[in-house]
Design a protein around this motif. Structure first.
Motif, PDB file in Angstrom:
ATOM      1  N   ILE A 287       0.783  -1.125  -0.072  1.00  0.00           N
ATOM      2  CA  ILE A 287      -0.043  -0.123   0.086  1.00  0.00           C
ATOM      3  C   ILE A 287       0.845   1.297  -0.049  1.00  0.00           C
ATOM      4  O   ILE A 287       0.634   2.118  -0.872  1.00  0.00           O
ATOM      5  N   GLN A 288       1.874   1.376   0.673  1.00  0.00           N
ATOM      6  CA  GLN A 288       2.810   2.621   0.808  1.00  0.00           C
ATOM      7  C   GLN A 288       3.435   2.614  -0.634  1.00  0.00           C
ATOM      8  O   GLN A 288       3.544   3.703  -0.933  1.00  0.00           O
ATOM      9  N   ASP A 289       4.043   1.529  -1.208  1.00  0.00           N
ATOM     10  CA  ASP A 289       4.588   1.639  -2.806  1.00  0.00           C
ATOM     11  C   ASP A 289       3.402   2.284  -3.556  1.00  0.00           C
ATOM     12  O   ASP A 289       3.605   2.962  -4.471  1.00  0.00           O
ATOM     13  N   PHE A 290       2.328   1.696  -3.376  1.00  0.00           N
ATOM     14  CA  PHE A 290       1.112   1.921  -4.266  1.00  0.00           C
ATOM     15  C   PHE A 290       0.775   3.662  -4.062  1.00  0.00           C
ATOM     16  O   PHE A 290       0.569   4.202  -5.282  1.00  0.00           O
ATOM     17  N   LEU A 291       0.482   3.920  -2.834  1.00  0.00           N
ATOM     18  CA  LEU A 291       0.229   5.400  -2.777  1.00  0.00           C
ATOM     19  C   LEU A 291       1.306   6.290  -2.996  1.00  0.00           C
ATOM     20  O   LEU A 291       1.237   7.519  -3.767  1.00  0.00           O
ATOM     21  N   GLU A 292       2.810   5.883  -2.872  1.00  0.00           N
ATOM     22  CA  GLU A 292       3.834   6.502  -3.408  1.00  0.00           C
ATOM     23  C   GLU A 292       3.630   6.788  -4.932  1.00  0.00           C
ATOM     24  O   GLU A 292       4.109   7.714  -5.272  1.00  0.00           O
ATOM     25  N   LEU A 293       3.534   5.667  -5.775  1.00  0.00           N
ATOM     26  CA  LEU A 293       3.466   5.785  -6.988  1.00  0.00           C
ATOM     27  C   LEU A 293       2.452   6.839  -7.314  1.00  0.00           C
ATOM     28  O   LEU A 293       2.422   7.601  -8.267  1.00  0.00           O
ATOM     29  N   ALA A 294       1.353   6.775  -7.004  1.00  0.00           N
ATOM     30  CA  ALA A 294       0.246   7.695  -7.315  1.00  0.00           C
ATOM     31  C   ALA A 294       0.624   9.226  -6.776  1.00  0.00           C
ATOM     32  O   ALA A 294       0.436  10.040  -7.767  1.00  0.00           O
ATOM     33  N   ARG A 295       1.399   9.250  -5.634  1.00  0.00           N
ATOM     34  CA  ARG A 295       1.852  10.744  -5.581  1.00  0.00           C
ATOM     35  C   ARG A 295       2.739  11.164  -6.496  1.00  0.00           C
ATOM     36  O   ARG A 295       2.949  12.402  -6.858  1.00  0.00           O
ATOM     37  N   GLN A 296       3.654  10.149  -7.014  1.00  0.00           N
ATOM     38  CA  GLN A 296       4.563  10.753  -7.971  1.00  0.00           C
ATOM     39  C   GLN A 296       3.834  10.946  -9.365  1.00  0.00           C
ATOM     40  O   GLN A 296       4.521  11.643 -10.071  1.00  0.00           O
ATOM     41  N   LEU A 297       2.840  10.172  -9.513  1.00  0.00           N
ATOM     42  CA  LEU A 297       2.065  10.486 -10.904  1.00  0.00           C
ATOM     43  C   LEU A 297       1.407  12.018 -10.880  1.00  0.00           C
ATOM     44  O   LEU A 297       1.366  12.780 -11.764  1.00  0.00           O
ATOM     45  N   LEU A 298       0.995  12.258  -9.493  1.00  0.00           N
ATOM     46  CA  LEU A 298       0.473  13.666  -9.287  1.00  0.00           C
ATOM     47  C   LEU A 298       1.478  14.641  -9.534  1.00  0.00           C
ATOM     48  O   LEU A 298       1.159  15.880  -9.952  1.00  0.00           O
ATOM     49  N   LEU A 299       2.654  14.422  -8.768  1.00  0.00           N
ATOM     50  CA  LEU A 299       3.762  15.441  -9.107  1.00  0.00           C
ATOM     51  C   LEU A 299       4.362  15.616 -10.466  1.00  0.00           C
ATOM     52  O   LEU A 299       5.404  16.214 -10.659  1.00  0.00           O
TER      53      LEU A 299
END
Length: 832
Positions: free
Chosen positions: A358-370
């Motif tokens: 979940i942490q990697d999943f949400l981190e990837l989502a944050r990277q997409l937003l950034l």
């Protein structure tokens, strides 16, 4: 208790003369009784006496009992009753018999012999008496003459009596003999009854022992499977499961508590306890290794989905553990301590895996937003991110922005103002965020629900372990087919998984029925996903910092997932609901920031004001919010009302502070724009604000028109003000012209100062001034010019009215007509 009447030896009434309710019944033992009353005692003893007299040969003795109780009750005769008047004599004298025919003929013959029988009854009776005396004498002589015959008759009677006594003695002998035979027969009957009871008891004992042995008998194959079963293969799992069921049936056998004290039963139960402990230990060790092995597969699982905005499914791990579901239920029933320890091992190992995923999943989502991630991998098989290339006149809502031209000077609003959130690039990024957020929530939901469904079935969190026996007995029932165990050991591994996985694990997920989950399920899910709520909150915080508008998208998306959740009490629903509360707070904070931004807005005082930036930005905000908020309209309506009220007050503040543009112009243009925005929204909760904006716009338009028009014919206006003053002071209107200051000559002199050219020049000057005040963005110049035209015509009409009233028949009139005024206004408007 009951006894046979023939077993009663005697009854002791205690005292035959004294009344007492006590009496004794003597059988083999003496039983003492107490009657409730003397009447009840006497009735009972009389009944016993009658029954013994009627049915018994050897009758019991009655001691200390009144003899009156042992007498037959003789019904009194009715012969001595005297008939009353009117009674039927034939009814009272029951022994009366009618005369026979012979007796009637003899009586008639006797009466015919005596002539006075009817007329003189006394002589007839006397005659009868005499005849009776003669007959009695004759009878006596006849008897005395037959003495020998009488003696012979007496001898015969004596012989008869002797024969009767002899027969009676023979009968008594027979009776004594039969009495002995009867007693022997009764003894034989009692012995036969005892033998029957003994045989029945022996049969029942044999059946009970057979049943006990059957229930406590565990076959050798089951024992071998429990001790040496292979838990790594489907066939071995099936054999061990069946052996565990058999062992559980033996342990839970319904046995009478008294039989549990038997040495053999105790020994067998100890044997079962050892088998249970041994198999539970080996099963727990095997499952413990499986759980640890699955928890150590983090690297392989994560690398498989590296770079994809997708949570790895755990179908394979669930598939591998599914065959052990019934054994887990057996372990939960048989060894709760080992079951609890296995549950902790599972949660400890799997929580690490889920936390990392979940942490990697949400981190990837944050990277997409950034903008640092590979956006093309957001959703495999679909091109969701072409919106990042959106440009032109369409925003993320799929509708024209409908924004009008903006003055460059209006771009100096604070950075948190909503006016900075309406560019095309920002709209594309927001739509990207909406897609990413929906993807994040859509990926979390099936993973969490699949794990929750698996835990409920595998660890049997919703089942009562006390019903394990019933579940074992109903294994073949279709309603319990979700235990996910193969019923035929001949199935291969592939056939088993194909047959049971889809029908077992995900069939319940597809069901529309909602389950009320208990606290045990949520507790286990919180241990499996210890950081889910914290990580989700962190993602929400990051998104909110990137753009306050994101709180609107999050509020709608999260609300949809909470409302559409199948299991309202599930761990995921509770987590989403908690996050929704935080998002709602962020949304309220975002609205408050917009209000503060509106209140802190500063407008340049060097240029004309025009449409204030926050009014223009509210239009963009409303256009976006209308499509975003397809649900949770209550939150949006509250935000609308707060923002509109703030805008109302701040329009007046900006209008009062601006020095270059008239106050009425600023309020007129901005209230007109706000009225247009609210009319376009068609929101019932803003209807009052829409009407208020329209009212304020019309008031400001009228005020500006009056102020701007002023006194275009100044001297003429001053003159007629004086005329009105004289009339108001009491001078008659027709006498005003006789006063020196307001004579007809003075009126003609003032009118000559305003020829047609002078009037037209004044109107052109006024048009240029209005044009200078108004902004091109709102395009209200023609509206204001028409309003000024109406006001100017009203003034002219008023001047003509005063001339006709105060200077009648003077022939004085203005040097221009109303038509000339209309033509001047039209020409000026067309020339510009």
């Amino acid at each position: 208790m009951s006894w046979l009447l023939r077993e009663l030896k005697y009854i002791d009434g205690k005292d035959a003369n004294k009344e007492t309710a006590e009496f004794d019944l003597h059988f083999e033992k003496v039983y003492r009784w107490m009657a409730s009353s003397m009447t009840e005692k006497d009735s009972f003893i009389t009944c016993i006496w009658k029954l013994s007299r009627r049915y018994l040969i050897q009758k019991p003795d009655f001691i200390n009992v009144s003899k009156t109780l042992m007498e037959e009750v003789v019904r009194p005769s009715d012969q001595g009753q005297i008939p009353q008047d009117g009674d039927d004599i034939s009814v009272i004298d029951e022994d009366y018999q009618a005369l026979s025919t012979k007796e009637e003929s003899d009586l008639e013959l006797l009466m015919s012999e005596c002539q006075a029988a009817i007329s003189n009854a006394e002589s007839f009776a006397e005659q009868l008496s005499k005849q009776l005396s003669v007959l009695d004498g004759a009878n006596i002589h006849s008897i005395m003459g037959s003495e020998d015959q009488v003696l012979n008759l007496m001898r015969l009677l004596d012989d008869g009596i002797q024969q009767a006594e002899h027969i009676e003695n023979r009968l008594n002998c027979y009776d004594s003999t039969l009495q002995n035979v009867k007693e022997q027969m009764e003894v034989m009957k009692d012995k036969d009854t005892l033998m029957t009871i003994r045989n029945k008891n022996h049969q029942q004992l044999l059946e009970e022992l057979d049943n006990l042995i059957t229930r406590l008998d565990l076959d050798d194959q089951s024992i071998k499977n429990l001790l040496d079963g292979d838990l790594s293969k489907p066939g071995g799992i099936y054999d061990c499961t069946q052996a565990a069921h058999a062992l559980q049936r033996c342990v839970n056998a319904d046995i009478h508590p008294a039989l549990l004290k038997m040495g053999a039963v105790e020994e067998q139960q100890k044997r079962f306890s050892k088998l249970t402990a041994s198999f539970a230990k080996s099963l727990a060790r095997h499952l413990n290794n499986l759980f640890i092995h699955q928890g150590n597969e983090i690297g392989e699982t994560l690398s498989r989905y590296a770079g994809d905005l997708k949570l790895p499914p755990h179908h394979s791990s669930h598939r591998d553990l599914t065959p052990y579901a019934e054994l887990m239920l057996w372990l939960k029933t048989s060894d709760r301590r080992s079951f609890d320890e296995l549950t902790k091992v599972y949660t400890n190992n799997l929580s690490k895996l889920y936390t990392k995923e979940i942490q990697d999943f949400l981190e990837l989502a944050r990277q997409l937003l950034l903008g640092k991630g590979d956006k093309t991998r957001l959703d495999t098989g679909s091109d969701l991110l072409n919106i990042a290339k959106v440009s032109g006149s369409t925003n993320s809502l799929g509708r024209p922005l409908e924004s009008r031209g903006r003055s460059p000077s209006m771009q100096s609003v604070d950075s948190v103002s909503i006016s900075h959130h309406g560019s095309d690039s920002d709209l594309a990024v927001r739509q990207l965020f909406d897609q990413v957020l929906d993807k994040v929530l859509s990926e979390m939901e099936p993973v969490c629900l699949a794990e929750q469904d698996f835990c409920m079935r595998f660890f049997h969190l919703m089942s009562d372990t006390a019903d394990f026996k019933e579940q074992i007995q109903s294994n073949d029932d279709s309603a319990n087919s979700d235990i996910w165990m193969p019923r035929k050991p001949a199935l291969t591994v592939e056939e088993y998984f194909v047959e049971n996985l889809g029908a077992g694990l995900y069939r319940r997920r597809a069901s529309v029925q909602m389950r009320q989950l208990n606290e045990e399920v949520r507790q286990m899910m919180s241990e499996l996903f210890p950081s889910l709520e914290r990580d989700l909150e962190s993602f929400i915080v990051v998104a909110d910092k990137l753009d306050g508008f994101y709180s609107m998208y999050m509020l709608v998306r999260m609300g949809q997932h909470v409302i559409n959740a199948q299991d309202t009490g599930s761990f995921l629903s509770v987590t989403f609901a908690s996050s929704l509360v935080k998002i709602k707070r962020n949304f309220d904070k975002f609205i408050n920031n917009q209000m503060r931004s509106i209140e802190e807005t500063k407008v340049s005082k060097k240029n004309k004001c025009g449409i204030i930036s926050f009014v223009r930005s509210f239009e963009d905000f409303a256009n976006q919010a209308e499509v975003i908020f397809r649900s949770r309209r209550t939150d949006l309506d509250k935000a609308y009302m707060k923002l509109v009220n703030c805008i109302f007050s701040q329009i007046q503040r900006v209008a009062a502070e601006h020095q270059k543009t008239p106050r009425e112009v600023i309020m007129m243009e901005n209230y007109h724009r706000l009225f247009s925005i609210l009319s376009h929204l068609k929101n019932s909760c803003l209807e009052n604000d829409r009407k208020a904006a329209k009212t304020k716009y019309q008031e400001c338009l009228a005020a500006y028109t009056t102020t701007m028009l002023g006194r275009p014919l100044e001297k003429l206006h001053t003159f007629f003000e004086g005329v009105e003053g004289r009339v108001a002071s009491g001078v008659k209107p027709e006498e005003v012209g006789f006063q020196l200051a307001f004579s007809k000559q003075e009126l003609r002199k003032v009118i000559k100062e305003y020829p047609i050219k002078e009037v037209k020049k004044g109107l052109e000057h006024m048009y240029k001034k209005v044009e200078k005040h108004l902004s091109e963005e709102e395009n209200l110049l023609q509206v204001v010019w028409l309003s000024s035209q109406d006001e100017f015509i009203k003034q002219c009409e008023h001047y003509k009215y005063l001339i006709n009233k105060c200077y009648p028949d003077s022939g004085i009139c203005l040097e221009f007509s109303i038509d000339d005024v209309l033509k001047y206004f039209s020409d000026i408007a067309q020339s510009h």
